[in-house]
Design an enzyme around this catalytic site. Structure first.
Site, PDB file in Angstrom:
ATOM      1  N   LYS A  12       0.842  -1.199   0.000  1.00 13.90           N
ATOM      2  CA  LYS A  12       0.000   0.000   0.000  1.00 13.90           C
ATOM      3  C   LYS A  12       0.875   1.246   0.000  1.00 13.90           C
ATOM      4  CE  LYS A  12       0.727   1.814   4.240  1.00 13.90           C
ATOM      5  NZ  LYS A  12       1.696   2.863   4.306  1.00 13.90           N
ATOM      6  N   PRO A  99       9.668  -4.195  -0.340  1.00 12.36           N
ATOM      7  CA  PRO A  99      10.792  -3.830   0.530  1.00 12.36           C
ATOM      8  C   PRO A  99      10.395  -3.878   2.009  1.00 12.36           C
ATOM      9  CG  PRO A  99      10.617  -2.284  -1.299  1.00 12.36           C
ATOM     10  CD  PRO A  99       9.414  -3.182  -1.384  1.00 12.36           C
ATOM     11  N   VAL A 100      11.328  -4.345   2.841  1.00 15.63           N
ATOM     12  CA  VAL A 100      11.074  -4.495   4.273  1.00 15.63           C
ATOM     13  C   VAL A 100      11.289  -3.135   4.962  1.00 15.63           C
ATOM     14  CG1 VAL A 100      11.843  -5.710   6.359  1.00 15.63           C
ATOM     15  CG2 VAL A 100      11.855  -6.894   4.140  1.00 15.63           C
ATOM     16  N   GLY A 102       9.765  -0.429   4.548  1.00 21.51           N
ATOM     17  CA  GLY A 102       9.860   0.557   3.467  1.00 21.51           C
ATOM     18  C   GLY A 102       8.738   1.570   3.445  1.00 21.51           C
ATOM     19  N   GLY A 103       7.762   1.461   4.372  1.00 21.08           N
ATOM     20  CA  GLY A 103       6.608   2.367   4.331  1.00 21.08           C
ATOM     21  C   GLY A 103       5.548   1.902   3.349  1.00 21.08           C
ATOM     22  N   ALA A 105       3.770  -1.128   3.983  1.00 22.85           N
ATOM     23  CA  ALA A 105       2.916  -2.080   4.718  1.00 22.85           C
ATOM     24  C   ALA A 105       3.210  -3.534   4.374  1.00 22.85           C
ATOM     25  CB  ALA A 105       1.423  -1.781   4.505  1.00 22.85           C
ATOM     26  N   GLY A 106       4.463  -3.844   4.074  1.00 26.18           N
ATOM     27  CA  GLY A 106       4.820  -5.214   3.697  1.00 26.18           C
ATOM     28  C   GLY A 106       4.448  -6.232   4.763  1.00 26.18           C
ATOM     29  N   GLY A 107       4.837  -5.982   6.002  1.00 21.72           N
ATOM     30  CA  GLY A 107       4.518  -6.912   7.096  1.00 21.72           C
ATOM     31  C   GLY A 107       3.019  -6.985   7.332  1.00 21.72           C
ATOM     32  N   SER A 108       2.349  -5.836   7.236  1.00 14.25           N
ATOM     33  CA  SER A 108       0.898  -5.790   7.474  1.00 14.25           C
ATOM     34  C   SER A 108       0.148  -6.598   6.424  1.00 14.25           C
ATOM     35  CB  SER A 108       0.398  -4.338   7.427  1.00 14.25           C
ATOM     36  OG  SER A 108       1.021  -3.577   8.423  1.00 14.25           O
ATOM     37  N   ASP A 141      -2.474  -0.803   9.706  1.00 10.50           N
ATOM     38  CA  ASP A 141      -2.657  -0.910   8.257  1.00 10.50           C
ATOM     39  C   ASP A 141      -3.271  -2.240   7.831  1.00 10.50           C
ATOM     40  OD1 ASP A 141      -1.322   1.510   7.964  1.00 10.50           O
ATOM     41  OD2 ASP A 141       0.623   0.566   7.550  1.00 10.50           O
TER      42      ASP A 141
HETATM   43  O1  C5P Z   1      -0.137  -0.169  14.123  1.00  9.17           O
HETATM   44  P1  C5P Z   1       1.288  -0.547  13.844  1.00  9.17           P
HETATM   45  O2  C5P Z   1       1.765  -1.657  14.735  1.00  9.17           O
HETATM   46  O3  C5P Z   1       1.567  -0.813  12.403  1.00  9.17           O
HETATM   47  O4  C5P Z   1       2.138   0.736  14.210  1.00  9.17           O
HETATM   48  C1  C5P Z   1       3.532   0.711  14.323  1.00  9.17           C
HETATM   49  C2  C5P Z   1       3.998   1.898  15.140  1.00  9.17           C
HETATM   50  O5  C5P Z   1       3.744   3.108  14.412  1.00  9.17           O
HETATM   51  C3  C5P Z   1       3.274   2.072  16.462  1.00  9.17           C
HETATM   52  O6  C5P Z   1       3.914   1.354  17.468  1.00  9.17           O
HETATM   53  C4  C5P Z   1       3.385   3.562  16.690  1.00  9.17           C
HETATM   54  O7  C5P Z   1       4.668   3.890  17.196  1.00  9.17           O
HETATM   55  C5  C5P Z   1       3.326   4.142  15.285  1.00  9.17           C
HETATM   56  N1  C5P Z   1       1.948   4.578  14.920  1.00  9.17           N
HETATM   57  C6  C5P Z   1       1.430   5.732  15.473  1.00  9.17           C
HETATM   58  N2  C5P Z   1       0.176   6.129  15.140  1.00  9.17           N
HETATM   59  C7  C5P Z   1      -0.548   5.421  14.221  1.00  9.17           C
HETATM   60  C8  C5P Z   1      -0.021   4.252  13.631  1.00  9.17           C
HETATM   61  C9  C5P Z   1       1.244   3.849  13.995  1.00  9.17           C
HETATM   62  O8  C5P Z   1       2.079   6.403  16.287  1.00  9.17           O
HETATM   63  N3  C5P Z   1      -1.777   5.844  13.910  1.00  9.17           N
END
Ligand code: C5P
Length: 310
Positions: A12, A99-100, A102-103, A105-108, A141
Site C-alpha cells: 500500500k 521492501p522491508v 519501506g513504508g 505495509a509489507g509486514g501488514s 494498516d
Molecule cells: O499499528 P502498527 O503496529 O503498524 O504501528 C507501528 C507503530 O507506528 C506504532 O507502534 C506507533 O509507534 C506508530 N503509529 C502511530 N500512530 C498510528 C499508527 C502507527 O504512532 N496511527
C-alpha cells in the site's frame, strides 16, 4: 481437506496522510487515503503440527524479517486461533517482493494474507467483519490490506471506509536504502511538532475531488504526507529521489508512509518506466518498480487439494 492455500498480498501507499496528536495509547490520530498497488508478496499456508514461518525473496532485506513469534504472519495465526478458540497451526511461507520496513505495509499485508489463507484453508467461512476485527488488533494498516483498492482510513488508520474513486494510475516505486522504523518516524514527527498544537487530521478535499474525477494530474498535485518532513529529517538524502522524480516530469512525488520508499505518479506505464529509470540512476538504488493502482486486497490465488486415498 485442502493442503495448501496461496494468497497474493499487495503493498500500500498513502495518497494522503494527515497526522494529528497522539492519544493515551501512544498512537497518532490519522486521516489517510490508502491505495493498494500492484507490488505483491505471496503467502502460502499449509497445515502443520505447530506454527512456523519461513521467508524467501530477492532484492529485499530478508535478515530484517523475523521468523519467530515476532513475525506479523505468525501473530496473525495466534490472533485468529484465539478468535475462533481453536489451534490453527500452519506453516506459513512468505515470498517477499515488497521492501522491508519501506513504508509500504509489507509486514501488514503478509498478516492480512495469512488471515485470508487460514480462513480458506480451514474453511472457517468467517464474516468479513470478524477478519477486519482481528486485523485491527494486529496493526493499523492490516484492515486496509484486507480490503485493498482505494479507501479512507481514520482512527489510528484501522477504521477503513470506501472512497469514491475512478480510474487507474501508474506508479514508479523506488525503495530507499535500508529501512526506516515507523515508531522512530512518528517520534521524529512529535519532536518536530514540539509544543505546537497539532491540528486534528482531515482528508484533503482537493485529493478526494481528483479521485472522484479520475484526474491523474490533479491527484499528482494533491498528494500529501505529514510524515514526509520527519522521514526527510531522519534521512536527508530522500531529497535526491524526490528531486529526480520532479525533474523527470512525474505528476506527483511522495515519500510512502513512514518511508524510505519514494513513489511517483506518472501519466502511463511508459512514463513510469522512464521516471523509474531516471530516479534509480540518480539514487543508485538497486531496483525500482513500475506498478498500477488500485489493486484488490489480499486474495487467494490458488488452492491445492490433499491427495485422497486411491
Ligand atoms: O499499528 P502498527 O503496529 O503498524 O504501528 C507501528 C507503530 O507506528 C506504532 O507502534 C506507533 O509507534 C506508530 N503509529 C502511530 N500512530 C498510528 C499508527 C502507527 O504512532 N496511527
Amino acid at each position: 481437506m485442502t493442503s495448501e492455500i496461496r494468497v497474493v498480498a499487495p503493498a500500500k501507499i498513502n495518497l494522503s496522510l494527515a497526522v494529528g496528536g497522539a492519544g493515551e495509547d501512544g498512537y497518532h490520530r490519522l486521516a489517510t487515503v490508502y491505495h493498494a498497488i500492484g507490488l505483491f508478496d505471496e503467502v502460502v499456508v499449509r497445515p502443520a503440527g505447530r506454527t512456523s514461518v519461513t521467508v524467501s525473496g530477492s532484492g529485499v532485506d530478508l535478515d530484517a524479517v523475523p521468523t519467530d513469534e515476532q513475525n506479523l504472519a505468525w501473530r496473525a495465526v495466534a490472533a485468529l486461533s484465539a478468535h475462533v478458540g481453536r489451534d490453527l497451526a500452519v506453516h506459513v511461507h512468505v515470498h517477499k517482493n515488497i521492501p522491508v520496513a519501506g513504508g509500504l505495509a509489507g509486514g501488514s499485508t503478509d498478516a492480512a494474507a495469512t488471515l485470508v489463507g487460514l480462513d480458506a484453508l480451514f474453511e472457517l467461512g468467517l464474516p468479513r467483519a470478524d477478519l477486519m476485527h482481528v486485523a485491527a488488533g494486529l496493526g493499523s494498516d492490516v484492515p486496509f490490506c484486507l480490503v485493498g483498492g482505494t479507501a479512507v482510513g481514520t482512527g489510528r488508520g484501522e477504521l477503513v471506509a470506501p472512497v469514491m474513486a475512478r480510474g487507474s494510475y501508474w506508479w514508479a516505486v523506488v525503495p530507499g536504502e535500508g529501512g526506516l522504523s515507523t515508531p522512530r518516524v512518528y517520534a521524529e514527527f512529535d519532536r518536530l511538532a514540539g509544543d505546537t498544537d497539532v491540528p486534528e487530521p482531515e482528508l484533503p478535499e482537493d485529493l478526494l475531488g481528483s479521485l472522484l474525477a479520475g484526474d491523474a494530474g490533479a491527484l499528482g498535485s494533491a498528494l500529501v504526507n505529514d510524515l514526509q518532513p520527519a522521514a526527510l529529517s531522519l534521512r536527508p538524502t530522500l531529497t535526491v529521489p524526490l528531486d529526480a522524480g520532479r525533474d523527470a516530469g512525474a505528476l506527483g512525488s511522495l515519500v510512502s508512509g513512514s518511508g524510505p520508499t519514494t513513489v511517483f505518479l506518472c501519466a502511463d506505464a511508459d512514463h513510469a518506466r522512464e521516471v523509474r529509470d531516471l530516479v534509480v540512476a540518480a539514487t543508485g538504488a538497486a531496483t525500482g518498480f513500475v506498478v498500477p493502482g488500485p489493486v484488490p486486497g489480499a486474495k487467494v490465488s490458488a488452492a491445492r487439494l490433499a491427495e485422497g486415498p486411491r
